[in-house]
Write an enzyme that holds these catalytic residues in place. Structure first.
Site, PDB file in Angstrom:
ATOM      1  N   ASP A 295       0.844  -2.362  12.464  1.00 34.82           N
ATOM      2  CA  ASP A 295       1.242  -2.841  11.142  1.00 34.82           C
ATOM      3  C   ASP A 295       1.527  -4.341  11.227  1.00 34.82           C
ATOM      4  O   ASP A 295       2.504  -4.769  11.846  1.00 34.82           O
ATOM      5  CB  ASP A 295       2.501  -2.072  10.672  1.00 34.82           C
ATOM      6  CG  ASP A 295       2.859  -2.431   9.242  1.00 34.82           C
ATOM      7  OD1 ASP A 295       3.030  -3.628   8.941  1.00 34.82           O
ATOM      8  OD2 ASP A 295       2.968  -1.507   8.419  1.00 34.82           O
TER       9      ASP A 295
ATOM     10  N   ARG B  64       0.844  -1.191   0.000  1.00 35.18           N
ATOM     11  CA  ARG B  64       0.000   0.000   0.000  1.00 35.18           C
ATOM     12  C   ARG B  64       0.871   1.228   0.000  1.00 35.18           C
ATOM     13  O   ARG B  64       1.776   1.342   0.817  1.00 35.18           O
ATOM     14  CB  ARG B  64      -0.774  -0.001   1.335  1.00 35.18           C
ATOM     15  CG  ARG B  64      -2.220  -0.012   1.210  1.00 35.18           C
ATOM     16  CD  ARG B  64      -2.930  -0.153   2.506  1.00 35.18           C
ATOM     17  NE  ARG B  64      -2.404   0.533   3.678  1.00 35.18           N
ATOM     18  CZ  ARG B  64      -3.172   1.008   4.646  1.00 35.18           C
ATOM     19  NH1 ARG B  64      -4.467   0.921   4.549  1.00 35.18           N
ATOM     20  NH2 ARG B  64      -2.657   1.562   5.709  1.00 35.18           N
TER      21      ARG B  64
HETATM   22  C1  PRP Z   1      -1.010  -4.290   4.741  1.00 32.07           C
HETATM   23  C2  PRP Z   1      -1.853  -5.525   4.995  1.00 32.07           C
HETATM   24  C3  PRP Z   1      -2.722  -5.592   3.767  1.00 32.07           C
HETATM   25  C4  PRP Z   1      -2.947  -4.129   3.454  1.00 32.07           C
HETATM   26  C5  PRP Z   1      -4.313  -3.763   3.914  1.00 32.07           C
HETATM   27  O1  PRP Z   1       0.022  -4.575   3.880  1.00 32.07           O
HETATM   28  O2  PRP Z   1      -1.106  -6.690   5.211  1.00 32.07           O
HETATM   29  O3  PRP Z   1      -2.111  -6.250   2.676  1.00 32.07           O
HETATM   30  O4  PRP Z   1      -1.964  -3.392   4.176  1.00 32.07           O
HETATM   31  O5  PRP Z   1      -4.630  -2.464   3.563  1.00 32.07           O
HETATM   32  P1  PRP Z   1      -5.761  -2.108   2.509  1.00 32.07           P
HETATM   33  O6  PRP Z   1      -6.973  -2.945   2.844  1.00 32.07           O
HETATM   34  O7  PRP Z   1      -5.991  -0.642   2.769  1.00 32.07           O
HETATM   35  O8  PRP Z   1      -5.249  -2.365   1.129  1.00 32.07           O
HETATM   36  P2  PRP Z   1       1.194  -3.528   3.545  1.00 32.07           P
HETATM   37  O9  PRP Z   1       0.815  -2.722   2.354  1.00 32.07           O
HETATM   38  O10 PRP Z   1       1.523  -2.774   4.789  1.00 32.07           O
HETATM   39  O11 PRP Z   1       2.358  -4.461   3.089  1.00 32.07           O
HETATM   40  P3  PRP Z   1       3.214  -5.531   3.939  1.00 32.07           P
HETATM   41  O12 PRP Z   1       2.308  -6.707   4.236  1.00 32.07           O
HETATM   42  O13 PRP Z   1       4.305  -5.890   2.989  1.00 32.07           O
HETATM   43  O14 PRP Z   1       3.719  -4.866   5.189  1.00 32.07           O
HETATM   44  N1  URA Z   2      -2.172  -2.569   7.279  1.00 35.02           N
HETATM   45  C1  URA Z   2      -1.800  -2.935   8.527  1.00 35.02           C
HETATM   46  O1  URA Z   2      -0.842  -3.695   8.692  1.00 35.02           O
HETATM   47  N2  URA Z   2      -2.486  -2.445   9.560  1.00 35.02           N
HETATM   48  C2  URA Z   2      -3.557  -1.632   9.408  1.00 35.02           C
HETATM   49  O2  URA Z   2      -4.169  -1.234  10.416  1.00 35.02           O
HETATM   50  C3  URA Z   2      -3.917  -1.259   8.104  1.00 35.02           C
HETATM   51  C4  URA Z   2      -3.216  -1.746   7.049  1.00 35.02           C
END
Ligand code: PRP
Ligand code: URA
Length: 210
Positions: free
Chosen positions: A201, A105
């Site tokens: 996160d 994201r």
């Molecule tokens: C986080 C989470 C989802 C996403 C959710 O991933 O694991 O994939 O955000 O957010 P959304 O519903 O608004 O799309 P992130 O982008 O932080 O990546 P990561 O898992 O690599 O840390």
């Molecule tokens: N991704 C995360 O890991 N945590 C949140 O709360 C939203 C998006």
């Protein structure tokens, strides 16, 4: 129209999610909890797997007895955080194949960006269980499921530990044909599109990054 999502109500799942939320929970315990909750939720999400009677010989006699039949399973974690849920599902269904969809994201716009995709063949003949702990705006989940459908996936389930109402509404409306399994439904997104009260996160807490 019938709702296509299921919110877990088992006390074990509730208890373990509360431990996940606690900021004092360290990486090791966090990972173990994600694994356990995924297994408990997987039990629920796979409850409609078809069975067929096969003949088995017990030490006493032959009998017809149910075994899993029909479509084979694919687990597809959304990288990174969805990876933490994979082993819990594989403990229940060890012969499942595993695909990967890499999406991150954008920190400013919160829009999803795809960077890797590899699905097991033939995806159209499998039940596809997509995993991601967090359903926040719903952008990542909708993008991942669009991709799976473009490649022929037609029997898709999505499993997350926490959802915001915004993300659940978006995913449910974009893909009314899938089943969505949610550990707990939280209150709202904050201005950074984080789930509140949430757990922070998920990727950073699973992998110990910052
Ligand atoms: C986080 C989470 C989802 C996403 C959710 O991933 O694991 O994939 O955000 O957010 P959304 O519903 O608004 O799309 P992130 O982008 O932080 O990546 P990561 O898992 O690599 O840390
Ligand atoms: N991704 C995360 O890991 N945590 C949140 O709360 C939203 C998006």
């Amino acid at each position: 129209m019938k709702e296509n999502f299921f919110i877990m109500d088992h006390p074990l799942i509730k208890h373990k999610i509360s431990l996940l939320r606690d900021k004092r929970t360290g990486t090791n315990e966090f990972r173990a909890l994600v694994n356990e909750i995924s297994m408990l939720m997987g039990y629920e999400a796979l409850r409609d797997l078809p069975t067929e009677n096969v003949e088995i010989e017990t030490p006493l006699e032959k009998c017809m007895t149910p075994m899993i039949a029909g479509k084979k399973l694919a687990v597809v974690p959304i990288l990174r955080a969805g990876l933490g849920m994979t082993n819990g599902i594989l403990a229940l269904a060890p012969t499942a194949k595993v695909g990967h969809i890499g999406i991150y994201r954008d920190e400013e716009t919160h829009e999803p960006h795809e960077y890797f995709c590899k699905l097991p063949d033939p995806i159209e003949e499998r039940i596809v269980l997509v995993t991601d702990p967090m359903l926040a705006t719903g952008g990542s989940a909708v993008t991942a499921i669009n991709f799976i459908k473009e490649h022929g996936g037609n029997h898709i389930k999505f499993m997350c530990l926490l959802a915001a109402p915004e993300g659940l509404g978006k995913l449910s409306a974009a893909h009314p044909d899938i089943q969505i399994y949610v550990g707990q439904l939280d209150r709202e997104l904050n201005e950074d599109a984080y789930i509140c009260p949430g757990l922070g996160d998920a990727g950073d807490r699973i992998f110990g990054t910052k």
